[in-house]
Design an enzyme around this catalytic site. Structure first.
Site, PDB file in Angstrom:
ATOM      1  N   HIS A 127     -13.783  43.687  75.325  1.00 19.11           N
ATOM      2  CA  HIS A 127     -14.820  44.298  76.244  1.00 19.11           C
ATOM      3  C   HIS A 127     -14.151  45.388  77.139  1.00 19.11           C
ATOM      4  O   HIS A 127     -14.839  46.178  77.484  1.00 19.11           O
ATOM      5  CB  HIS A 127     -15.350  43.120  77.143  1.00 19.11           C
ATOM      6  N   ASP A 180     -27.635  47.556  59.608  1.00 17.79           N
ATOM      7  CA  ASP A 180     -27.988  47.487  58.295  1.00 17.79           C
ATOM      8  C   ASP A 180     -26.909  48.042  57.473  1.00 17.79           C
ATOM      9  O   ASP A 180     -26.662  49.326  57.617  1.00 17.79           O
ATOM     10  CB  ASP A 180     -29.325  48.109  58.125  1.00 17.79           C
TER      11      ASP A 180
END
Length: 447
Positions: free
Chosen positions: A167, A384
Site C-alpha cells: 500500500h 479485462d
C-alpha cells in the site's frame, strides 16, 4: 466460506520474479510523506474471477498476463524496485529492476463453483493469492517485492487473478491504473493509454512542518476505558454482511432532517456508526469516532498530475460522545459525517504529511473508532485481460484490517431480487451483533 465450495486442490508452481521487459532507470525515488506512514505499511489483496472465453481457447492466461506485466513494468519501473528505510523512517524506492513476484497455479474448480459472489470476502481467498514471508506474525515491506501476483487456471477455462500490492506504493485507484495498463498490453496495445506520473513531491512535508492548524484526531487515541473490540478474540467475533438497498435507503432518508442533502455513503456510514456504538454499549461520556477515507482525486483544488498512482487520500474524523451519538437522531450523526468529509483540502493533506514527519509516521487511532472506505465506484469488474469482464472483482478480504471489527469496505452488490445496493461486511463481538441488527432494522424500517 470454505464450505461453500466443493473440496478442491490448488497446485501452485514455484514463484518467479518478473522484471521489466526492457532496461529501466537505476535510481532512488522517495515516497511521499503520506505514502510511508505506518498505516500504509502492509499489503492490500484483490481478486478477479473470470469465466472461459471461447475466443481465447488454447491461450494461457498466465502466460499472457506475465508477458504483459513485464511490459507494464517498463513505464511503471518503481513497482519493480524495493523499499529502503532511511533516517526518520523515511521510505525510498531503490529502483534497480529487481522484479515483482509471480506464480502460476491450477485448481480443479470452475468459475460456476463460486456461485454469485457479490462482495468480499472471496471464498477461500487465501488459496488464490501469493503471500510473502511473515516475521513474528508481521509481514514486512522493507526489501520485499512490492507486488505479488498469482494466476490460477480453472478447469472450465476460466481463471483467477489474485494480487497483493504494497500500500505504500499505490492506493486503490493507483493499483487499478496499473492493472488496466497490464490489460491494455495483454490485449495488444503498444503502450498504456495513461502514462504513469510519480508526482510524490506533491505530498511532502513543508519546511518547516506546520500541522497544528488541524486537530488530526485520526492519529490520537481517545481517552477512556480500553475498547472491547480491540481485545475480543477472533473466535468470539461474528461476521454478517448487511445490505442497504432501495428499501433500506428509503427508510434512512425518512429519518434525515427536512431539506438535508446527503449521499448514500454518508447515510449508511452514519447509520452504522450510530448502531455500532449502541450495540457495543460504550459509556455515555466516552468519545466515539467515525474515520473514513476522503479521496483527493478529482478535486480542482488538489492539482494531481495525470497518471499519478501514489496514495492520494486522507483520513477524516467525526467525533462525539457515545451518549450524544446514540441519544440523538440520525441527523446529528449525519451532520458530523458531512462536516468531516468537507474538511479534507490540499492544505489538510500537507498538514498530514507534516504530522508524519514530526511524530515518527504513526499508525492511525483504533480505539472506539470505526474506519470505513467506500470502494463501490472503483470499477474492479472492468479489469479485462482479454477474457471479458470479471465475474467478481474487488478486495480479497472483507475490509477487516488487522483488528476485526474496526474497519470495513463499502462495496456495490445485488440482492436476491436483483436490486442494487451497498453491502457492508460487519464484524462485531457475538454478543453485540444481535443488538446491532436490531438497531439497523429500527433505522431502516420505513415509517
Amino acid at each position: 466460506m470454505e464450505s461453500s465450495l466443493p473440496a478442491f486442490t490448488v497446485r501452485r508452481g514455484e514463484p518467479v520474479l518478473v522484471s521489466p521487459a526492457e532496461p529501466t532507470p537505476r535510481e532512488t525515488k522517495p515516497l511521499s510523506d503520506i505514502d510511508d506512514s505506518e498505516g500504509m505499511r502492509f499489503y492490500s489483496s484483490g481478486i478477479h474471477l473470470y469465466r472461459a472465453n471461447p475466443a481465447k481457447a488454447g491461450q494461457d492466461p498466465a502466460t499472457a498476463i506475465r508477458e504483459a506485466l513485464a511490459k507494464a513494468l517498463v513505464p511503471y519501473y518503481p513497482l519493480a524496485g524495493r523499499l529502503r528505510e532511511e533516517e526518520g523512517r523515511k521510505l525510498v524506492v531503490d529502483c534497480a529492476g529487481q522484479g515483482v513476484m509471480f506464480a502460476e497455479a491450477d485448481a480443479d474448480l470452475t468459475a460456476d463453483d463460486f456461485g454469485d459472489v457479490q462482495s468480499p470476502p472471496f471464498p477461500c481467498f487465501e488459496r488464490f493469492i501469493l503471500e510473502s514471508t511473515t516475521i513474528a506474525g508481521v509481514e514486512p515491506v522493507i526489501d520485499r517485492p512490492l507486488l505479488y501476483i498469482q494466476v490460477t487456471r480453472l478447469k472450465c477455462g476460466g481463471f483467477i487473478f489474485g494480487q497483493r500490492f504494497c500500500h505504500c506504493i499505490v492506493d486503490a485507484p493507483g493499483g487499478m491504473q496499473f492493472e488496466k495498463a497490464i490489460c491494455e498490453l495483454a490485449c495488444g496495445a503498444a503502450a498504456p493509454s495513461v502514462a504513469p506520473s510519480w508526482g510524490r513531491e506533491m505530498f511532502m512535508a513543508r519546511d518547516p512542518p506546520r500541522p497544528s492548524s488541524y486537530p488530526h484526531l485520526e492519529y490520537r487515541e481517545p481517552t477512556g476505558e480500553p475498547d472491547r473490540v480491540l481485545t475480543t478474540h477472533p473466535r468470539d467475533v461474528a461476521r454478517v454482511p448487511f445490505f442497504f438497498g432501495p428499501r433500506e435507503i428509503a427508510g434512512l432518508r425518512q429519518r434525515t432532517p427536512p431539506g438535508m442533502r446527503c449521499s448514500r455513503f454518508e447515510l449508511v456510514a452514519a447509520a452504522i456508526w450510530r448502531s455500532r456504538a449502541a450495540a457495543l454499549g460504550y459509556a455515555p461520556d466516552e468519545e466515539v469516532r467515525l474515520s473514513f477515507i476522503v479521496n483527493a482525486r478529482g478535486r480542482a483544488e488538489i492539482p494531481l498530475p495525470e497518471g499519478f498512482y501514489g496514495n492520494a487520500f486522507a483520513y477524516s474524523v467525526a467525533a462525539t460522545t457515545a451518549g450524544e451519538l446514540t441519544g440523538k437522531d440520525l441527523g446529528y450523526a449525519l451532520e458530523l459525517v458531512k462536516k468531516a468529509k468537507s474538511a479534507v483540502t490540499y492544505d489538510y493533506l500537507l498538514s498530514v504529511a507534516d504530522l508524519m514527519v514530526l511524530t515518527g509516521r504513526p499508525l492511525f487511532a483504533l480505539s472506539r473508532t470505526y474506519i470505513v472506505s467506500d470502494i463501490s465506484h472503483a470499477g474492479f469488474k472492468s479489469i479485462d485481460f482479454g477474457w471479458g469482464e470479471a465475474v467478481y472483482g474487488g478486495p480479497a478480504k472483507g475490509g477487516e484490517g488487522p483488528v476485526l471489527g474496526v474497519t470495513n469496505y463499502f462495496s456495490r452488490a445485488k440482492n436476491g431480487k436483483g436490486e442494487e445496493g451497498t453491502v457492508v461486511p460487519i464484524c462485531l463481538p457475538k454478543d453485540a451483533m444481535e443488538k446491532f441488527q436490531l438497531e439497523i432494522q429500527g433505522l431502516t424500517a420505513e415509517l
